[in-house]
Design a protein around this motif. Sequence first.
Motif, short mmCIF file in Angstrom:
data_model
loop_
_atom_site.label_atom_id
_atom_site.label_comp_id
_atom_site.label_asym_id
_atom_site.label_seq_id
_atom_site.Cartn_x
_atom_site.Cartn_y
_atom_site.Cartn_z
N GLN A 1 0.84 -1.19 0.00
CA GLN A 1 0.00 0.00 0.00
C GLN A 1 0.88 1.24 0.00
OE1 GLN A 1 -2.30 0.28 3.60
NE2 GLN A 1 -3.48 2.03 2.90
N LEU A 2 0.48 2.25 -0.78
CA LEU A 2 1.13 3.56 -0.70
C LEU A 2 0.60 4.27 0.54
CD1 LEU A 2 1.18 5.08 -4.30
CD2 LEU A 2 2.97 3.84 -3.09
N LEU B 1 -9.02 -3.94 4.68
CA LEU B 1 -9.44 -2.65 5.21
C LEU B 1 -10.00 -1.81 4.07
CD1 LEU B 1 -9.40 -0.83 7.76
CD2 LEU B 1 -7.15 -0.04 7.00
N SER B 2 -11.22 -1.30 4.23
CA SER B 2 -11.82 -0.47 3.18
C SER B 2 -11.29 0.95 3.26
CB SER B 2 -13.35 -0.45 3.32
OG SER B 2 -13.73 0.42 4.37
N THR B 3 -11.53 1.74 2.22
CA THR B 3 -11.11 3.13 2.22
C THR B 3 -11.92 3.96 3.20
OG1 THR B 3 -12.57 3.59 0.36
CG2 THR B 3 -10.27 3.09 -0.16
N THR B 4 -13.07 3.46 3.65
CA THR B 4 -13.89 4.17 4.64
C THR B 4 -13.55 3.77 6.06
OG1 THR B 4 -15.65 2.52 4.51
CG2 THR B 4 -15.82 4.42 3.02
N GLY B 5 -12.61 2.85 6.23
CA GLY B 5 -12.17 2.46 7.57
C GLY B 5 -12.82 1.20 8.10
N TYR C 1 -2.27 0.36 6.21
CA TYR C 1 -2.33 1.59 6.99
C TYR C 1 -3.78 2.04 7.06
CZ TYR C 1 -2.13 6.46 8.27
OH TYR C 1 -2.36 7.66 8.90
N SER C 2 -4.23 2.40 8.27
CA SER C 2 -5.56 2.94 8.48
C SER C 2 -5.44 4.44 8.74
CB SER C 2 -6.21 2.26 9.69
OG SER C 2 -7.38 2.96 10.07
N ASP C 3 -6.39 5.22 8.21
CA ASP C 3 -6.33 6.66 8.43
C ASP C 3 -6.59 7.05 9.89
OD1 ASP C 3 -9.07 6.36 8.59
OD2 ASP C 3 -9.52 7.62 6.88
N THR C 4 -6.81 6.07 10.74
CA THR C 4 -6.88 6.33 12.18
C THR C 4 -5.48 6.53 12.75
OG1 THR C 4 -6.78 3.99 12.76
CG2 THR C 4 -8.98 4.95 12.45
N GLY C 5 -4.45 6.30 11.91
CA GLY C 5 -3.07 6.43 12.37
C GLY C 5 -2.51 5.14 12.90
N HIS C 6 -2.97 4.02 12.34
CA HIS C 6 -2.50 2.71 12.80
C HIS C 6 -2.02 1.86 11.63
CE1 HIS C 6 -5.12 3.98 16.11
NE2 HIS C 6 -4.29 3.29 16.86
N LEU C 7 -1.03 1.04 11.93
CA LEU C 7 -0.58 0.00 11.03
C LEU C 7 -1.23 -1.28 11.51
CD1 LEU C 7 1.36 -0.87 8.71
CD2 LEU C 7 3.01 -1.43 10.51
N LEU C 8 -2.04 -1.90 10.65
CA LEU C 8 -2.70 -3.17 10.99
C LEU C 8 -1.95 -4.28 10.29
CD1 LEU C 8 -6.41 -2.11 10.44
CD2 LEU C 8 -5.13 -2.10 12.57
N ALA D 1 -12.72 -23.50 4.12
CA ALA D 1 -13.52 -22.29 3.93
C ALA D 1 -14.90 -22.43 4.55
CB ALA D 1 -13.65 -21.96 2.45
N THR D 2 -15.46 -23.64 4.60
CA THR D 2 -16.79 -23.83 5.17
C THR D 2 -16.77 -23.69 6.69
OG1 THR D 2 -16.41 -26.21 5.26
CG2 THR D 2 -17.55 -25.35 3.31
N GLU D 3 -15.59 -23.75 7.31
CA GLU D 3 -15.49 -23.61 8.75
C GLU D 3 -15.14 -22.19 9.18
OE1 GLU D 3 -12.66 -26.47 10.20
OE2 GLU D 3 -13.44 -28.01 8.88
N ALA D 4 -14.76 -21.34 8.25
CA ALA D 4 -14.35 -19.98 8.56
C ALA D 4 -15.58 -19.08 8.66
CB ALA D 4 -13.40 -19.46 7.50
N GLU D 5 -15.46 -17.99 9.40
CA GLU D 5 -16.54 -17.04 9.55
C GLU D 5 -16.04 -15.66 9.16
OE1 GLU D 5 -19.53 -15.26 13.01
OE2 GLU D 5 -17.85 -16.52 13.56
N LEU D 6 -16.75 -14.99 8.25
CA LEU D 6 -16.40 -13.64 7.84
C LEU D 6 -17.22 -12.67 8.67
CD1 LEU D 6 -14.72 -12.04 5.79
CD2 LEU D 6 -16.68 -12.12 4.25
N VAL D 7 -16.53 -11.67 9.26
CA VAL D 7 -17.21 -10.71 10.12
C VAL D 7 -16.75 -9.30 9.78
CG1 VAL D 7 -17.48 -12.35 12.04
CG2 VAL D 7 -15.47 -10.87 11.96
N TRP D 8 -17.57 -8.31 10.20
CA TRP D 8 -17.20 -6.90 10.12
C TRP D 8 -16.73 -6.48 11.50
CZ3 TRP D 8 -16.94 -4.50 5.61
CH2 TRP D 8 -17.76 -4.93 4.56
N LEU D 9 -15.67 -5.68 11.58
CA LEU D 9 -15.19 -5.13 12.84
C LEU D 9 -15.21 -3.62 12.72
CD1 LEU D 9 -13.85 -5.51 15.66
CD2 LEU D 9 -11.65 -5.42 14.47
N SER D 10 -16.03 -2.96 13.56
CA SER D 10 -16.11 -1.49 13.50
C SER D 10 -14.92 -0.89 14.23
CB SER D 10 -17.41 -1.00 14.14
OG SER D 10 -17.32 -1.13 15.55
N ARG D 11 -14.74 0.41 14.06
CA ARG D 11 -13.65 1.10 14.75
C ARG D 11 -13.83 1.08 16.26
NH1 ARG D 11 -11.72 6.20 11.09
NH2 ARG D 11 -11.62 5.05 9.16
N THR D 12 -15.05 0.87 16.73
CA THR D 12 -15.30 0.80 18.18
C THR D 12 -15.15 -0.61 18.73
OG1 THR D 12 -17.68 0.46 17.84
CG2 THR D 12 -16.89 2.77 18.08
#
Length: 189
Positions: free
Chosen positions: A68-69, A152-156, A110-117, A169-180
């Motif tokens: 990522q730039l 990481l999306s461009t919206t954070g 890099y997240s625009d929150t100022g963190h390297l994930l 793949a059938t055992e994995a779970e995809l989730v969303w994690l908010s900034r909070t």
Amino acid sequence: QDGEMHALALEGGPTRALGPGVVPRWQPDGYVYFHAPDGNAMRVAAAGGAAELVSETEEGEARRFVMQLLPGERGAILGVQRLDLEYQIRALDLETGESTLLATGVPAAYSDTGHLLYLTEGALMAAPFDPATMQTEGAAVPLVDGVLSFSLSTTGDLAYAVGTAGTQATEAELVWLSRTGTVTAVEEG
């Protein structure tokens, strides 16, 4: 296709051959970054043309790749795969070619929150990071354990898959994690 990169307008039309390379990452500066068959990190203008060296592999390394730039487009997050199969995350100064070790693991963003994930040993980590100095500014903290991959999306917004190495793949779970820190399962279908 067969080790060659191509660009295609979503509206249709002919493809543009960009040359040999794998894992292309189109960046906002108008270049496609990739690693060449010799393992060096390269870039080519999205419109086509000659490829340029971005970062050359060093002794003990298998390949380098730009993930990522950073804001301002002077620096980048660089991944390095070593011959001993260790992955390193480095900050790359695109003007000087110098790189600095940030962490062990891969991938990173890099997240625009100022963190390297980044992922290391199955843990999704976050470290305070200043893109201007290209340095971490404190200790990394774990966000979630048992993570296989993340994006990481461009919206954070952060999406990640949980499980362990070798998980089907059938055992994995995809989730969303908010900034909070709120975890929400991604609806199927």
